[in-house]
Design a protein around this motif. Structure first.
Motif, PDB file in Angstrom:
ATOM      1  N   HIS A  65       0.858  -1.187   0.000  1.00 21.40           N
ATOM      2  CA  HIS A  65       0.000   0.000   0.000  1.00 21.40           C
ATOM      3  C   HIS A  65       0.897   1.241   0.000  1.00 21.40           C
ATOM      4  O   HIS A  65       0.645   2.224   0.699  1.00 21.40           O
ATOM      5  CB  HIS A  65      -0.945  -0.036   1.203  1.00 21.40           C
ATOM      6  N   ASP A  66       1.930   1.167  -0.841  1.00 20.72           N
ATOM      7  CA  ASP A  66       2.932   2.222  -0.941  1.00 20.72           C
ATOM      8  C   ASP A  66       2.575   3.300  -1.965  1.00 20.72           C
ATOM      9  O   ASP A  66       3.396   4.181  -2.250  1.00 20.72           O
ATOM     10  CB  ASP A  66       4.292   1.619  -1.341  1.00 20.72           C
ATOM     11  N   GLY A  90      -1.737  -0.529  -5.376  1.00 21.38           N
ATOM     12  CA  GLY A  90      -3.120  -0.601  -5.839  1.00 21.38           C
ATOM     13  C   GLY A  90      -3.870  -1.827  -5.364  1.00 21.38           C
ATOM     14  O   GLY A  90      -4.881  -2.201  -5.956  1.00 21.38           O
ATOM     15  N   ASN A  91      -3.420  -2.445  -4.294  1.00 20.04           N
ATOM     16  CA  ASN A  91      -4.032  -3.681  -3.808  1.00 20.04           C
ATOM     17  C   ASN A  91      -5.282  -3.424  -2.968  1.00 20.04           C
ATOM     18  O   ASN A  91      -5.576  -2.308  -2.564  1.00 20.04           O
ATOM     19  CB  ASN A  91      -3.008  -4.455  -2.976  1.00 20.04           C
ATOM     20  N   GLY A 144      -7.777  -0.008  -8.337  1.00 18.30           N
ATOM     21  CA  GLY A 144      -8.645  -0.470  -7.263  1.00 18.30           C
ATOM     22  C   GLY A 144     -10.122  -0.306  -7.568  1.00 18.30           C
ATOM     23  O   GLY A 144     -10.575   0.758  -7.987  1.00 18.30           O
ATOM     24  N   HIS A 145     -10.878  -1.364  -7.339  1.00 14.06           N
ATOM     25  CA  HIS A 145     -12.327  -1.369  -7.515  1.00 14.06           C
ATOM     26  C   HIS A 145     -13.005  -0.317  -6.628  1.00 14.06           C
ATOM     27  O   HIS A 145     -13.885   0.435  -7.090  1.00 14.06           O
ATOM     28  CB  HIS A 145     -12.830  -2.784  -7.162  1.00 14.06           C
ATOM     29  N   THR A 146     -12.595  -0.222  -5.358  1.00 15.51           N
ATOM     30  CA  THR A 146     -13.196   0.762  -4.463  1.00 15.51           C
ATOM     31  C   THR A 146     -12.906   2.176  -4.931  1.00 15.51           C
ATOM     32  O   THR A 146     -13.773   3.062  -4.844  1.00 15.51           O
ATOM     33  CB  THR A 146     -12.693   0.554  -3.024  1.00 15.51           C
ATOM     34  N   SER A 147     -11.702   2.414  -5.430  1.00 15.92           N
ATOM     35  CA  SER A 147     -11.377   3.740  -5.965  1.00 15.92           C
ATOM     36  C   SER A 147     -12.286   4.083  -7.127  1.00 15.92           C
ATOM     37  O   SER A 147     -12.788   5.213  -7.229  1.00 15.92           O
ATOM     38  CB  SER A 147      -9.906   3.785  -6.393  1.00 15.92           C
ATOM     39  N   GLY A 182      -3.732  -4.663 -13.747  1.00 18.91           N
ATOM     40  CA  GLY A 182      -5.033  -5.298 -13.707  1.00 18.91           C
ATOM     41  C   GLY A 182      -5.920  -4.625 -12.689  1.00 18.91           C
ATOM     42  O   GLY A 182      -5.711  -3.464 -12.303  1.00 18.91           O
ATOM     43  N   LEU A 183      -6.909  -5.360 -12.215  1.00 21.00           N
ATOM     44  CA  LEU A 183      -7.924  -4.873 -11.283  1.00 21.00           C
ATOM     45  C   LEU A 183      -7.766  -5.561  -9.938  1.00 21.00           C
ATOM     46  O   LEU A 183      -7.557  -6.776  -9.878  1.00 21.00           O
ATOM     47  CB  LEU A 183      -9.312  -5.174 -11.850  1.00 21.00           C
ATOM     48  N   SER A 184      -7.896  -4.792  -8.862  1.00 19.93           N
ATOM     49  CA  SER A 184      -7.914  -5.378  -7.516  1.00 19.93           C
ATOM     50  C   SER A 184      -9.243  -5.060  -6.851  1.00 19.93           C
ATOM     51  O   SER A 184      -9.851  -4.023  -7.114  1.00 19.93           O
ATOM     52  CB  SER A 184      -6.764  -4.837  -6.656  1.00 19.93           C
ATOM     53  N   THR A 185      -9.691  -5.965  -5.982  1.00 18.89           N
ATOM     54  CA  THR A 185     -10.876  -5.716  -5.174  1.00 18.89           C
ATOM     55  C   THR A 185     -10.571  -5.946  -3.702  1.00 18.89           C
ATOM     56  O   THR A 185      -9.658  -6.699  -3.353  1.00 18.89           O
ATOM     57  CB  THR A 185     -12.064  -6.622  -5.574  1.00 18.89           C
ATOM     58  N   GLY A 186     -11.378  -5.285  -2.868  1.00 19.29           N
ATOM     59  CA  GLY A 186     -11.324  -5.487  -1.420  1.00 19.29           C
ATOM     60  C   GLY A 186     -12.735  -5.685  -0.919  1.00 19.29           C
ATOM     61  O   GLY A 186     -13.298  -4.836  -0.236  1.00 19.29           O
TER      62      GLY A 186
END
Length: 484
Positions: A65-66, A90-91, A144-147, A182-186
């Motif tokens: 998360h840098d 971007g995780n 990021g999906h949330t972003s 790619g795409l990340s989700t949380g």
């Protein structure tokens, strides 16, 4: 007589493939490995005697998360001091770009920084910022999906509409064209938990066109973790892309001992699709203080607290006793806050770490004033504690998990191997002394045994200190190839 920029003599080369160490010298020219072997005829104005120590490829931290920290602190000492030469940002569904804040900063995007630090409305703007700050490590980025949700939705506690998904897809496609991995989700976080599987499937559809991948902080890491893994597989199958499960774990005391179940699920999925995972080498997690994770059987330490800053460093149990409240009520009063949760079984950590498909990711939170020690200690802990002391795996296997495996899985062509023509991201370490020294009570401490680190052929860390030379760069996505 061939002349090179750097000549590292008398080392044991652990090349990233998992093969046995080989005595050799390594020649570097123009930021790449020019030759390796005995090299008796090579000379260099910068010749280094490795004294029989181990030379490895630079480590790839696949889960960081840098995003904003590396722009404010481009020397990147927490990572460089561990031998990390590439970070993936971007995780967990939260990325610094593309972001256009519509109001307040949604949780957990605040883990990356304050609202005024989110200055990158496009992915291209973030890439430019990385180039301008010249960080000491290479940077590759997920979206990021949330972003994306926060850019286009008025409320995040619902499923996105078709129109909102199309808007998110447009920004994702623009970022993919600019080199995003790619795409990340949380999906575990409340800001994304209301998203349906179908929402994520629809958003992920453009990934296959560019050889990108899907990474996920699962919807659940506790009781329903197997169902959450199945959801991740479904999304990957629908989008026809590889899947990476972030920080795979069995969270919560009631789930201890389930690592074998999770790994059987992973292996079954790997028979017919590309699936991998990463793991950090600690039996404790860290994030914002989440009421859903409060369990009086679990030791929870508060790392920061906006309404009561003096509570940082105390356990939730201590605070609850002082306030004469149940822990859940004390936690509610403390919010917003950060926490470390000692809610993972050590045996489960070992089993997941040992799996041949597991990569290493720190999941460190660099903006936390009392960070989890994984921020400074992850990679040396794998090498020293789990490798040398606990003999969980060989040195060569530990290095593979941190180098060639993640480079291949994330499409970082020319990284993760000591091979002619590859980028000269290199780590010189002492295999007898390398170890983490950061602790939960004293977490900001550089590891021991990391002798020198080169990034793109530039000596960036030596003698427990940065050299002042920063040679990191943004790494655009290459097509992802299968990794086992």
């Amino acid at each position: 007589m061939p002349v090179c920029d750097i000549l590292i003599r008398n080392v044991q080369v652990v090349d990233g493939t998992g093969g046995e160490p080989q005595a050799a010298s390594v020649a570097v020219a123009a930021g790449r490995i020019r030759a390796l072997g005995k090299l008796p005829d090579y000379s260099s104005p910068n010749s280094i005697d490795g004294e029989g120590k181990v030379l490895t490829p630079g480590f790839v931290d696949v889960h960081t998360h840098d995003d904003l920290y590396l722009i404010r602190h481009p020397q990147m000492l927490p990572k460089l001091s561990q031998g990390v030469t590439t970070v993936i940002v971007g995780n967990c569904g939260i990325s610094a770009s593309p972001v256009r804040l519509r109001g307040g900063l949604p949780d957990p995007m605040n883990l990356l920084g304050n609202a005024d630090a989110f200055r990158y409305p496009t992915f291209a703007a973030y890439v430019e910022a990385v180039g301008n700050c010249q960080p000491a490590v290479n940077v590759a980025a997920l979206v990021g999906h949330t972003s994306l949700r926060s850019n286009h939705m008025d409320h995040l506690d619902r499923v996105a509409t078709g129109k909102e998904i199309e808007a998110m897809r447009g920004q994702l496609q623009e970022a993919l064209a600019g080199g995003a991995l790619g795409l990340s989700t949380g999906l575990a976080y409340l800001s994304a938990h209301s998203a349906s599987t179908e929402e994520v499937m629809a958003l992920a559809e453009p990934l296959s066109e560019t050889g990108a991948l899907y990474t996920t902080h699962l919807r659940s890491e506790s009781e329903t973790v197997l169902q959450a893994m199945d959801e991740a597989y479904r999304i990957g199958q629908h989008a026809k892309v590889p899947v990476v499960i972030s920080h795979l774990k069995c969270a919560g005391i009631d789930n201890w001992g389930r690592a074998a179940e999770l790994l059987r699920s992973l292996d079954a999925a790997r028979d017919h699709q590309q699936v991998g995972c990463d793991c950090y080498p600690y039996a404790a997690s860290s994030s914002n203080l989440d009421l859903r994770q409060v369990d009086e059987r679990v030791d929870i330490m508060i790392t920061w607290c906006d309404p009561y800053p003096a509570m940082a460093g105390q356990t939730l149990a201590q605070i609850a006793r002082a306030w004469e409240l149940p822990q859940l009520e004390a936690a509610r009063r403390l919010q917003p806050a950060g926490a470390i949760y000692h809610g993972i079984s050590e045996d489960d950590v070992r089993e997941i770490l040992r799996h041949p498909g597991t990569m290493i990711g720190s999941d460190g939170l660099p903006n936390d004033p009392r960070p989890h020690p994984r921020l400074w200690g992850t990679f040396p802990r794998v090498l020293g504690y789990y490798g040398r002391e606990q003999k969980l795996f060989s040195l060569s296997e530990a290095v593979r998990k941190m180098t060639a495996l993640p480079a291949q899985r994330f499409g970082l062509t020319g990284r993760g191997l000591i091979r002619e023509g590859c980028s000269a991201d290199l780590v010189l370490l002492n295999p007898e002394t390398v170890r983490d020294v950061a602790t939960f009570r004293d977490p900001v401490r550089a590891a021991e045994g990391i002798e020198a680190v080169w990034v793109n052929g530039i000596l960036s860390y030596r003698g427990q200190a940065v050299t002042g030379q920063r040679a990191g760069r943004f790494l655009p996505r290459e097509s992802v190839t299968p990794a086992q």
